[in-house]
Write a protein that holds these residues in place. Structure first.
Motif, PDB file in Angstrom:
ATOM      1  N   ILE A 126       5.231  13.637   2.386  1.00  0.00           N
ATOM      2  CA  ILE A 126       3.827  13.452   1.989  1.00  0.00           C
ATOM      3  C   ILE A 126       3.318  12.061   2.371  1.00  0.00           C
ATOM      4  O   ILE A 126       2.254  11.913   2.992  1.00  0.00           O
ATOM      5  CB  ILE A 126       3.661  13.668   0.475  1.00  0.00           C
ATOM      6  N   VAL A 127       4.078  11.040   2.008  1.00  0.00           N
ATOM      7  CA  VAL A 127       3.630   9.649   2.190  1.00  0.00           C
ATOM      8  C   VAL A 127       4.161   9.041   3.481  1.00  0.00           C
ATOM      9  O   VAL A 127       3.538   8.144   4.063  1.00  0.00           O
ATOM     10  CB  VAL A 127       4.068   8.781   0.977  1.00  0.00           C
ATOM     11  N   GLU A 141       0.838  -1.203   0.000  1.00  0.00           N
ATOM     12  CA  GLU A 141       0.000   0.000   0.000  1.00  0.00           C
ATOM     13  C   GLU A 141       0.870   1.249   0.000  1.00  0.00           C
ATOM     14  O   GLU A 141       0.589   2.216  -0.716  1.00  0.00           O
ATOM     15  CB  GLU A 141      -0.915  -0.007   1.228  1.00  0.00           C
ATOM     16  N   TRP A 142       1.924   1.236   0.809  1.00  0.00           N
ATOM     17  CA  TRP A 142       2.840   2.378   0.874  1.00  0.00           C
ATOM     18  C   TRP A 142       3.515   2.603  -0.464  1.00  0.00           C
ATOM     19  O   TRP A 142       3.632   3.748  -0.936  1.00  0.00           O
ATOM     20  CB  TRP A 142       3.874   2.124   1.966  1.00  0.00           C
ATOM     21  N   GLU A 143       3.990   1.543  -1.116  1.00  0.00           N
ATOM     22  CA  GLU A 143       4.664   1.674  -2.408  1.00  0.00           C
ATOM     23  C   GLU A 143       3.728   2.231  -3.468  1.00  0.00           C
ATOM     24  O   GLU A 143       4.133   3.062  -4.292  1.00  0.00           O
ATOM     25  CB  GLU A 143       5.221   0.314  -2.850  1.00  0.00           C
ATOM     26  N   ASN A 144       2.465   1.775  -3.458  1.00  0.00           N
ATOM     27  CA  ASN A 144       1.495   2.295  -4.430  1.00  0.00           C
ATOM     28  C   ASN A 144       1.223   3.777  -4.205  1.00  0.00           C
ATOM     29  O   ASN A 144       1.160   4.568  -5.156  1.00  0.00           O
ATOM     30  CB  ASN A 144       0.189   1.503  -4.338  1.00  0.00           C
ATOM     31  N   ARG A 145       1.033   4.158  -2.932  1.00  0.00           N
ATOM     32  CA  ARG A 145       0.797   5.576  -2.627  1.00  0.00           C
ATOM     33  C   ARG A 145       1.991   6.430  -3.032  1.00  0.00           C
ATOM     34  O   ARG A 145       1.829   7.505  -3.609  1.00  0.00           O
ATOM     35  CB  ARG A 145       0.514   5.769  -1.132  1.00  0.00           C
ATOM     36  N   ARG A 146       3.173   5.924  -2.738  1.00  0.00           N
ATOM     37  CA  ARG A 146       4.385   6.689  -3.048  1.00  0.00           C
ATOM     38  C   ARG A 146       4.551   6.859  -4.564  1.00  0.00           C
ATOM     39  O   ARG A 146       4.897   7.944  -5.034  1.00  0.00           O
ATOM     40  CB  ARG A 146       5.607   5.984  -2.455  1.00  0.00           C
ATOM     41  N   GLU A 147       4.275   5.807  -5.312  1.00  0.00           N
ATOM     42  CA  GLU A 147       4.414   5.893  -6.764  1.00  0.00           C
ATOM     43  C   GLU A 147       3.376   6.857  -7.351  1.00  0.00           C
ATOM     44  O   GLU A 147       3.684   7.640  -8.253  1.00  0.00           O
ATOM     45  CB  GLU A 147       4.274   4.499  -7.384  1.00  0.00           C
ATOM     46  N   ASN A 148       2.153   6.785  -6.847  1.00  0.00           N
ATOM     47  CA  ASN A 148       1.117   7.715  -7.323  1.00  0.00           C
ATOM     48  C   ASN A 148       1.484   9.166  -7.009  1.00  0.00           C
ATOM     49  O   ASN A 148       1.294  10.059  -7.836  1.00  0.00           O
ATOM     50  CB  ASN A 148      -0.232   7.368  -6.696  1.00  0.00           C
ATOM     51  N   GLU A 149       1.985   9.394  -5.784  1.00  0.00           N
ATOM     52  CA  GLU A 149       2.390  10.747  -5.405  1.00  0.00           C
ATOM     53  C   GLU A 149       3.592  11.210  -6.225  1.00  0.00           C
ATOM     54  O   GLU A 149       3.701  12.392  -6.577  1.00  0.00           O
ATOM     55  CB  GLU A 149       2.727  10.806  -3.914  1.00  0.00           C
ATOM     56  N   PRO A 154       7.533   1.671   5.691  1.00  0.00           N
ATOM     57  CA  PRO A 154       7.128   1.025   6.947  1.00  0.00           C
ATOM     58  C   PRO A 154       8.248   0.148   7.511  1.00  0.00           C
ATOM     59  O   PRO A 154       8.984  -0.495   6.750  1.00  0.00           O
ATOM     60  CB  PRO A 154       5.926   0.163   6.533  1.00  0.00           C
ATOM     61  N   ALA A 155       8.383   0.155   8.813  1.00  0.00           N
ATOM     62  CA  ALA A 155       9.422  -0.658   9.459  1.00  0.00           C
ATOM     63  C   ALA A 155       8.986  -2.117   9.490  1.00  0.00           C
ATOM     64  O   ALA A 155       7.852  -2.439   9.854  1.00  0.00           O
ATOM     65  CB  ALA A 155       9.687  -0.154  10.870  1.00  0.00           C
ATOM     66  N   ALA A 156       9.883  -2.996   9.081  1.00  0.00           N
ATOM     67  CA  ALA A 156       9.586  -4.433   9.105  1.00  0.00           C
ATOM     68  C   ALA A 156       9.619  -4.937  10.539  1.00  0.00           C
ATOM     69  O   ALA A 156      10.358  -4.406  11.383  1.00  0.00           O
ATOM     70  CB  ALA A 156      10.593  -5.196   8.258  1.00  0.00           C
TER      71      ALA A 156
END
Length: 583
Positions: free
Chosen positions: A160-161, A89-97, A165-167
């Protein structure tokens, strides 16, 4: 010839553990499928209780540590499943932003920003008198502007994003080290078999296989880069549909390609990301790497292992490894010391080091307790050679096939000619396998394709043929790792095979040099360059600097394995464990 009993008439096995005599370090030959998979400690204690293993306190201690690790992995798998959902989810948000930021910058340029106007004449003028002049005046290298823009954009995305996330904290793995035949591989394999159904991404590698896998991934990634460069004229699909003129689209596409170049600049992390989950759609969940016989035999091994294993450990992979040496003692020749020390620090951070202190070679102990079927005929010529050929006829006749010549694939488009082959049975001369510039890739191809391998004309090893001796050891390693049946004709007994001749002992130099496989030489030079490691003075193919003590370990391991490969316990497991019978 020394006396030998006849061969077993069948390789068929029942669904059971192939142990009939007490031992402590034999490979775990298990083909049964219990309703609930037993952990390594239960497996070990059951075999001791049944009299099939000889109790060893060091081995039981390791089995307990592996059992505890197995228990921690069950919760870790669940934690990593949840983490990878959040990460996606984080990667998708970051790519969109990131796309949104790029579009905003493009709109500014479209409106006539002075630094990148869509007016070609004005752009050329500004570039000539400002940007290029600035580069000339302050000696700024071309590409710095893109680098600064890239970093600023990444910083904005962090705001922004949010950061990645920490593993969840990974359980500490285990690094097992000790003498030849002390049980390291057996215990690791018990653990590996118990992880099935618990950990989604799990791989077991021997050193040679891992190095070849690394080379193959590097080759694939570089090939993909070359192919992508050949299509640089085509604009990315998401950019093509934006409402900008061609100049702005070209700028956007250049920024997109620059991001990809930055991500691929260091090849080793990219290889590491594919090492355990390549080709699998579902990348969620935990990952575990079981690595047998970690070595640092050359510069490439140090650079590659440091980069890839460090990346895997940093991203949550759990490592269980075996070696003859403690981590800090792996690099006896001091090659690439700075990189090596970082690798050792990473191992210490993520693994508990455990010495299996037994001085007993349990493989040899088994051989002493068995009335075994010897497949090692010596000396060369006479009745020993007759027995060797007689066994070839008997085994090929039992297979019911016709003896033919065939070509088998190796890797990187290479092939190997096999002059005598029959239904998974192959015959080779020592000189053909070890007297030519071949290596682990060829031996792995043989081991995967032939469950029974005949090798004739094996000489007593001496300093004059030390390169052949090293190749022979690699060959034995791969035949053993793939659980092949091996039949040999040799100039001396197994125990005397590596003791030298009148030309001199095999260990009378402080260090030796051996060339590694030819097919990986360019890739290895390239990865050294990527890792900022000087390759000056290195000839074609990277030269391994192996100390005499390292060679002693290798020779002792080869003798130990050759002895075990003669026992019924080993031979009975061929049909159950060899890849030929799993197809």
């Amino acid at each position: 010839m020394r006396g030998f009993s006849s061969i077993s008439r069948s390789l068929s096995v029942s669904r059971r553990i192939f142990c009939t005599a007490p031992t402590g370090a034999l490979r775990f030959y298990c083909n049964h499928r219990p309703a609930k998979r037993a952990g390594p400690l239960m497996q070990y204690r059951d075999l001791v209780k049944q009299g099939k293993l000889q109790h060893d306190p060091d081995q039981e201690k390791v089995a307990l540590e592996l059992e505890n690790l197995l228990g921690r992995l069950q919760q870790y798998e669940k934690d990593m499943e949840e983490y990878h959902v959040k990460l996606a989810e984080w990667e998708n948000r970051r790519e969109n932003e990131r796309h949104r930021l790029l579009v905003e910058e493009a709109e500014m340029k479209q409106r006539g920003d002075v630094w990148a106007s869509v007016n070609k004449h004005r752009s050329k003028l500004i570039e000539r008198w400002t940007f290029r002049g600035l580069l000339q005046e302050k000696n700024i290298e071309p590409g710095v502007g893109k680098w600064v823009s890239y970093l600023n954009r990444e910083k904005k995305l962090d705001t922004i994003v949010g950061r990645r996330p920490a593993a969840p904290p990974a359980p500490k793995g285990l690094y097992l080290f000790g003498n030849v035949g002390s049980g390291k591989t057996m215990l690791m394999d018990m653990f590996y078999s118990a992880t099935k159904g618990i950990v989604k991404h799990r791989r077991r590698y021997h050193f040679h296989e891992a190095m070849l896998e690394i080379n193959a991934h590097m080759h694939q990634i570089w090939k993909k880069q070359v192919e992508e460069k050949s299509f640089q004229s085509s604009i990315s699909s998401w950019v093509r549909n934006l409402p900008f003129d061609s100049t702005i689209k070209e700028w956007l596409d250049a920024e997109e390609k620059y991001k990809q170049e930055m991500q691929m600049k260091n090849i080793l992390p990219a290889v590491a990301d594919k090492f355990l989950i390549d080709g699998q759609e579902d990348q969620g969940g935990a990952s575990i790497l079981c690595f047998d016989e970690i070595q640092t035999v050359d510069v490439f091994a140090i650079v590659a292992l440091s980069g890839i294993v460090s990346r895997l450990l940093s991203t949550g992979t759990v490592l269980v490894a075996t070696s003859n040496r403690a981590p800090e003692d792996l690099n006896q020749d001091g090659m690439q010391r700075e990189i090596f020390l970082k690798f050792v620090d990473k191992l210490r951070e993520h693994c508990d080091n455990i010495l299996i202190g037994s001085e007993v070679d349990y493989r040899r102990l088994i051989a002493q307790r068995f009335v075994y079927q010897n497949h090692f005929f010596w000396p060369l010529g006479g009745s020993a050679e007759e027995e060797f050929q007689k066994m070839w006829v008997e085994i090929t006749n039992e297979s019911g096939g016709k003896i033919i010549s065939e070509t088998i694939p190796v890797m990187f488009g290479r092939t190997l000619e096999v002059l005598k082959s029959c239904n998974g049975i192959g015959q080779f001369e020592f000189e053909y396998l070890c007297g030519r510039p071949v290596g682990a890739a060829d031996y792995i191809a043989i081991a995967r394709n032939y469950h029974t391998v005949f090798i004739s004309g094996i000489p007593t090893m001496s300093m004059r043929i030390r390169d052949k001796a090293r190749r022979f050891i690699t060959l034995i390693d791969e035949l053993y790792n793939h659980h092949c049946r091996l039949v040999c004709s040799a100039a001396s007994s197994i125990d005397d095979l590596f003791k030298g001749t009148e030309e001199g002992r095999l260990f009378d130099l402080e260090s030796f040099q051996f060339e590694t496989e030819i097919e990986g030489s360019k890739l290895r030079r390239d990865v050294l360059a990527e890792g900022s490691v000087s390759s000056g003075g290195v000839p074609t193919g990277i030269i391994s600097m192996l100390s005499g003590q390292e060679e002693m370990f290798a020779f002792r391991r080869a003798v130990s394995r050759l002895i075990e490969m003669q026992t019924p316990l080993y031979l009975e497991g061929v049909r159950a464990l060899h890849p030929y019978f799993q197809r």
